[in-house]
Design a protein around this motif. Structure first.
Motif, PDB file in Angstrom:
ATOM      1  N   TRP A  35      33.177  46.138  40.614  1.00  0.00           N
ATOM      2  CA  TRP A  35      33.619  44.763  40.825  1.00  0.00           C
ATOM      3  C   TRP A  35      34.566  44.323  39.707  1.00  0.00           C
ATOM      4  N   HIS A  36      34.242  44.685  38.477  1.00  0.00           N
ATOM      5  CA  HIS A  36      35.144  44.358  37.365  1.00  0.00           C
ATOM      6  C   HIS A  36      36.483  45.033  37.559  1.00  0.00           C
TER       7      HIS A  36
ATOM      8  N   GLY B 118      33.238  36.483  46.239  1.00  0.00           N
ATOM      9  CA  GLY B 118      34.111  37.530  46.766  1.00  0.00           C
ATOM     10  C   GLY B 118      34.489  37.251  48.205  1.00  0.00           C
TER      11      GLY B 118
ATOM     12  N   SER C 102      33.776  35.376  39.857  1.00  0.00           N
ATOM     13  CA  SER C 102      32.811  36.328  40.417  1.00  0.00           C
ATOM     14  C   SER C 102      32.560  37.488  39.455  1.00  0.00           C
ATOM     15  N   SER C 103      33.586  37.829  38.682  1.00  0.00           N
ATOM     16  CA  SER C 103      33.404  38.871  37.678  1.00  0.00           C
ATOM     17  C   SER C 103      32.420  38.403  36.616  1.00  0.00           C
TER      18      SER C 103
ATOM     19  N   THR D 235      42.550  33.569  42.626  1.00  0.00           N
ATOM     20  CA  THR D 235      42.371  34.216  41.333  1.00  0.00           C
ATOM     21  C   THR D 235      41.161  33.641  40.607  1.00  0.00           C
TER      22      THR D 235
ATOM     23  N   ASP E 138      38.627  43.344  39.937  1.00  0.00           N
ATOM     24  CA  ASP E 138      39.051  42.108  39.317  1.00  0.00           C
ATOM     25  C   ASP E 138      40.254  42.342  38.410  1.00  0.00           C
TER      26      ASP E 138
ATOM     27  N   THR F 175      27.929  36.257  43.320  1.00  0.00           N
ATOM     28  CA  THR F 175      29.094  37.148  43.209  1.00  0.00           C
ATOM     29  C   THR F 175      29.640  37.479  44.592  1.00  0.00           C
TER      30      THR F 175
ATOM     31  N   TRP G 143      43.284  42.822  40.349  1.00  0.00           N
ATOM     32  CA  TRP G 143      43.816  41.562  40.865  1.00  0.00           C
ATOM     33  C   TRP G 143      44.638  40.828  39.796  1.00  0.00           C
TER      34      TRP G 143
ATOM     35  N   VAL H  45      37.828  44.831  47.950  1.00  0.00           N
ATOM     36  CA  VAL H  45      36.939  43.676  47.822  1.00  0.00           C
ATOM     37  C   VAL H  45      35.945  43.672  48.979  1.00  0.00           C
TER      38      VAL H  45
ATOM     39  N   LEU I 232      37.915  34.942  42.092  1.00  0.00           N
ATOM     40  CA  LEU I 232      37.591  36.335  41.787  1.00  0.00           C
ATOM     41  C   LEU I 232      37.207  36.507  40.317  1.00  0.00           C
ATOM     42  N   LEU I 233      37.911  35.767  39.422  1.00  0.00           N
ATOM     43  CA  LEU I 233      37.584  35.883  37.997  1.00  0.00           C
ATOM     44  C   LEU I 233      36.178  35.363  37.735  1.00  0.00           C
TER      45      LEU I 233
END
Lengths: 208, 636
Positions: free
Chosen positions: A187-188, A111, A81-82, A75, A191, A107, A194, A153, A78-79
């Motif tokens: 991508w957002h 991911g 990467s956002s 988590t 996210d 990013t 997720w 993803v 991924l957060l």
């Protein structure tokens, strides 16, 4: 008639290059619409999961299966990467293609790490917990929901990587900018999905 | 990468440095909404013909008790394929044909927002439809009903590939529909001509807009449902398998959360077509335009919260049944508003009963009858009697055939000159109308009574002396008459196509909207100059002011056009191959080579490679399009 020439604007890009052409504006609008459809898609998958999550068919239950530290790490990746994709878009708006490329690379790397953790998690379940697609209704729903997200993803990683390549030889133009912008929207979105998976599947699985 | 071709000043299109295709390749590569409309029409008409033949075979089997024309298995395949083909591959593509032909013209646009996606949507629909119908030749068609209820459609009870063709074929076709929906939403939001505000949109554009929104929010649900069913059948998942903890009722929920909005996806465009035809031939503006708009929005909104009325007998309990019964009955209110608006539009108009207006006027009472039985079915206690009888069959054919198909006939006769430049014969058109509508009522009116007398739907035959015999005979005769009506229409199309083009820009003489301000068929670029819209019924407003045509909103200039491309075709073909490969991935094959290719997902991989490869090409090579120069527009 709006012109749609692809050559870079002389003297720098317009402030929001993704919205400089009619094509770009249409693309951004249509992508919002597409994400609306995607929201229904994941909503249906979530509803299916919620309906079936107690049906373990004498296989492992969510509480026995999940290890929160691993999922928390995923988590976090991924957060972050956002966040880095936001930095990328900010770099794009400041017309700094190199910085944009670097943040996109970060990013994609984050991911890929997330995806690696997910593949590791799935393979652990299959090999050591005897928890596969066919084990129970819960397992089917789990793999389908989380797997759909994982596939999104993976698609995003390939997509953004290709855009990094395009950026290298086409440069940042009013044609490439909308592509990068909608990939960041995508991508957002995955996210956000997720965040719901983490809550509904993992946290609820531990306490429910 | 400045385009050298752009700077060339040459009157010949060939000199623009862009490849122009001819013949078959022109149709495969086109991104022109007017040509895509014709593709949708022929492909949809082809599948409509197949669905119609299936219907005639069903009726022939039921012409007398204990008939053995087809066996029970074939009958199940026929009813499943009739429903699935008609809805997904017959009428929806014809709706898309008219949307493509008309919407950009009505809003004063030169094309849709995404011409490439438009072509992609068509080809995925066509390949999905072909995959579904290949089932007849490859081991048997799906046989679990168009609703494909689990566990009947699961691997345990449907062992052949029939249902796989259903899940994968519909998945691919559904992708095309979703793409089309997003495209029309974006087109109507962003491509309207100056002055064309939302409350000046013609009603057909409004209903297309709302329909596209329903598609966007309803189709992903069936996408997921079909994926889950595919996983159950091919990967051995347990979503709908009670033995593994799954829930068959879950399928019903997912199917109808999509399925009920789907019926509004079908009927709202017909409402729009009727709302164009009636004002034209009543020579009056549409009565209650704004109430029409809000009724459309309300129907779409309510359409998402009534799905469980298909499941009253599933056992959801009295509270759920009562709530869904009330919400269903509420839909009668906005629909009633529409019916009265059409009547008030006709009222006091100087009405001309041309073929389109005959169909539109026939639509009003016929659709109302279907609406009334709909309210009857909405009553949960009564539904326990009606459920799964011919009463339901009669109801949904009244709304889909008596509503949508009559609407499509009205729309096709009305816009045919705009699409093809030729007026259809009025005489043959009237023959089509009378045979079709008499045949329709003969077929389906009696089915109400068959249902009330207890005849179950989906039975392949029935015993004599239950008072079913005569009514079934009447119903079959009616079906033959409807078939005759279709033949009249096809004859009309054939004869018309042999005649020289005869349609002017406003062949009905009372056209009210922008499509009647440009030649029939329109040039590739639609509008030489984007028109300035000064009110609702833009062209009518100019006519009333004594102007010859629309006032231009721009000087004559170069017009940018998108390039033709074979990529949408290739992409869809790739998805088709991948779907076929996945479907047979667990089969045993006589040939070891074929087995090797399918069982190791090599065919699937190859298909995906083609699809994603085409996607990659699209992304890497920018389409700069080409320009039409002012000299060409002036005919110099």
């Amino acid at each position: 008639m709006t012109t749609t020439h692809a050559e870079p604007v002389h003297g720098g890009l317009p402030h929001e290059p993704e919205k400089a052409t009619a094509e770009g504006r249409n693309k951004v609008l249509a992508f919002w619409l597409f994400l609306g459809g995607e929201a229904v898609l994941f909503g249906t998958l979530f509803a299916t999961f919620l309906a079936l999550r107690g049906q373990t068919n004498e296989g492992p239950s969510a509480n026995e299966l999940f290890h929160l530290p691993l999922v928390a790490a995923a988590t976090f990746l991924l957060l972050v990467s956002s966040l880095t994709s936001v930095f990328a878009i900010q770099a794009m708006h400041r017309n700094r293609p190199k910085l944009l490329r670097n943040w996109l690379l970060v990013t994609v790397a984050l991911g890929a790490c997330f995806l690696g953790l997910e593949i590791y998690e799935f393979s652990e379940y299959v090999r050591h917990e005897e928890f596969g697609m066919t084990t129970s209704a819960f397992s089917s729903a789990f793999y389908t929901l989380v797997g759909f997200h994982g596939a999104h993803v993976a698609f995003g990683i390939v997509w953004i990587s290709l855009l990094i390549g395009q950026l290298a030889y086409k440069g940042l133009t009013v044609v490439t900018a909308p592509k990068i912008y909608v990939s960041a929207m995508y991508w957002h979105f995955i996210d956000v999905v997720w965040v719901f998976i983490f809550t509904v599947v993992y946290l609820l699985g531990k306490v429910g | 990468m400045a385009q050298a071709a752009h700077t060339l000043k040459s009157p010949k299109p060939a000199a623009h440095g862009v490849k122009r295709y001819t013949g078959l390749m022109d149709w495969i590569t086109t991104v022109d909404h007017k040509k895509i409309a014709i593709l949708y029409l022929w492909a949809g008409g082809f599948f409509f013909g197949i669905g119609g033949i299936e219907a005639l075979l069903i009726r022939w089997q039921l012409i007398k008790p204990m008939n053995d024309f087809v066996d029970a298995q074939t009958f199940n395949e026929l009813i499943t394929m009739h429903g699935t083909t008609m809805i997904f591959l017959g009428v929806m593509p014809i709706i898309f044909a008219l949307m493509n032909a008309v919407i950009p013209l009505q809003i004063g646009a030169r094309d849709v927002a995404f011409p490439f996606l438009n072509a992609l949507g068509f080809w995925t629909f066509l390949f999905g439809g072909l995959l579904l119908n290949l089932s007849w030749l490859m081991g048997g068609a799906p046989d679990a009903g168009w609703t494909s209820y689990t566990p009947l459609s699961g691997a345990a009870y449907s062992g052949t590939h029939g249902v796989d063709f259903y899940t994968i074929g519909l998945q691919i076709a559904g992708l095309g529909t979703l793409i089309g929906g997003i495209n029309f939403l974006a087109t109507i939001i962003t491509m309207r001509a100056p002055g064309m505000s939302f409350m000046r949109l013609p009603m057909f554009a409004w209903t297309t807009f709302i329909t596209s929104a329903i598609i966007l929010f309803a189709f992903p649900a069936i996408t997921v449902g079909l994926v889950l069913l595919t996983f159950d059948r091919i990967l051995g998942a347990n979503f709908f398998v009670p033995g593994g903890g799954g829930s068959p009722v879950l399928w019903q929920h997912i199917f109808w959360i999509f399925g009920h909005p789907e019926v509004y996806i079908l009927i709202l465009p017909a409402f729009g077509m009727i709302s164009e035809v009636i004002p034209t031939f009543a020579r009056k503006r549409l009565f209650g335009y704004s109430s029409m708009v809000f009724a459309t929005i309300l129907i779409a909104f309510l359409g998402f919260m009534v799905w469980a009325h298909h499941m009253f007998t599933t056992g959801l309990g009295p509270v759920a049944n009562a709530l869904f019964a009330v919400s269903t009955m509420l839909i009668a209110v906005p629909t009633g508003i529409k019916i009265f608006n059409w009547l008030f539009t006709l009222w006091g108009g100087s009405v001309r009963f041309t073929t389109p207006n005959l169909f539109a006027s026939g639509f009003i009472p016929t659709f109302t009858m279907g609406g009334v039985t709909g309210v009857m079915l909405a009553s949960a206690p009564a539904d326990f009697q009606f459920h799964d009888t011919y009463f339901v069959v009669a109801h949904f054919h009244y709304v889909i055939v008596g509503g949508l198909v009559l609407g499509l006939f009205a729309g096709l006769h009305y816009w045919w000159p705009k699409m093809f430049g030729r007026m259809l014969s009025e005489t043959l058109g009237k023959w089509t109308f009378w045979t079709f509508i008499i045949g329709f009522h003969l077929t389906f009116f009696v089915q109400h009574f068959l249902g009330l007398m207890g005849m179950q739907r989906r039975v392949f035959t029935y015993l004599p002396n239950q008072h079913f015999d005569t009514l079934n005979l009447v119903s079959t005769i009616g079906a033959g008459l409807m078939g005759l009506g279709m033949l009249f229409f096809l004859a009309n199309v054939w004869i018309t196509s042999r005649r020289p083009p005869d349609a002017g820009s406003d062949p009905w003489e009372d056209g009210r909207t922008l499509e009647w301000s440009i030649p029939s068929p329109p040039p590739e670029y639609n509008f030489k100059q984007t028109p300035l819209v000064r009110g609702l019924d833009a062209l009518w407003k100019e006519k009333a002011a004594g102007n010859k045509g629309m006032m231009p909103a721009e000087p004559i200039g170069r017009i940018h056009m998108p390039s033709a491309t074979p990529l949408p075709f290739l992409m869809s073909a790739g998805i088709f191959i991948a779907g076929l490969g996945f479907m047979f991935s667990r089969d045993d094959f006589a040939s070891r080579l074929v087995g090797f290719l399918f069982n190791n997902y090599i065919v699937t991989g190859l298909g995906l490679l083609i699809a994603f490869g085409a996607m990659l090409m699209r992304s890497l090579y920018d389409d700069h399009g080409w320009h039409i120069e002012p000299e060409e527009l002036e005919g110099r």
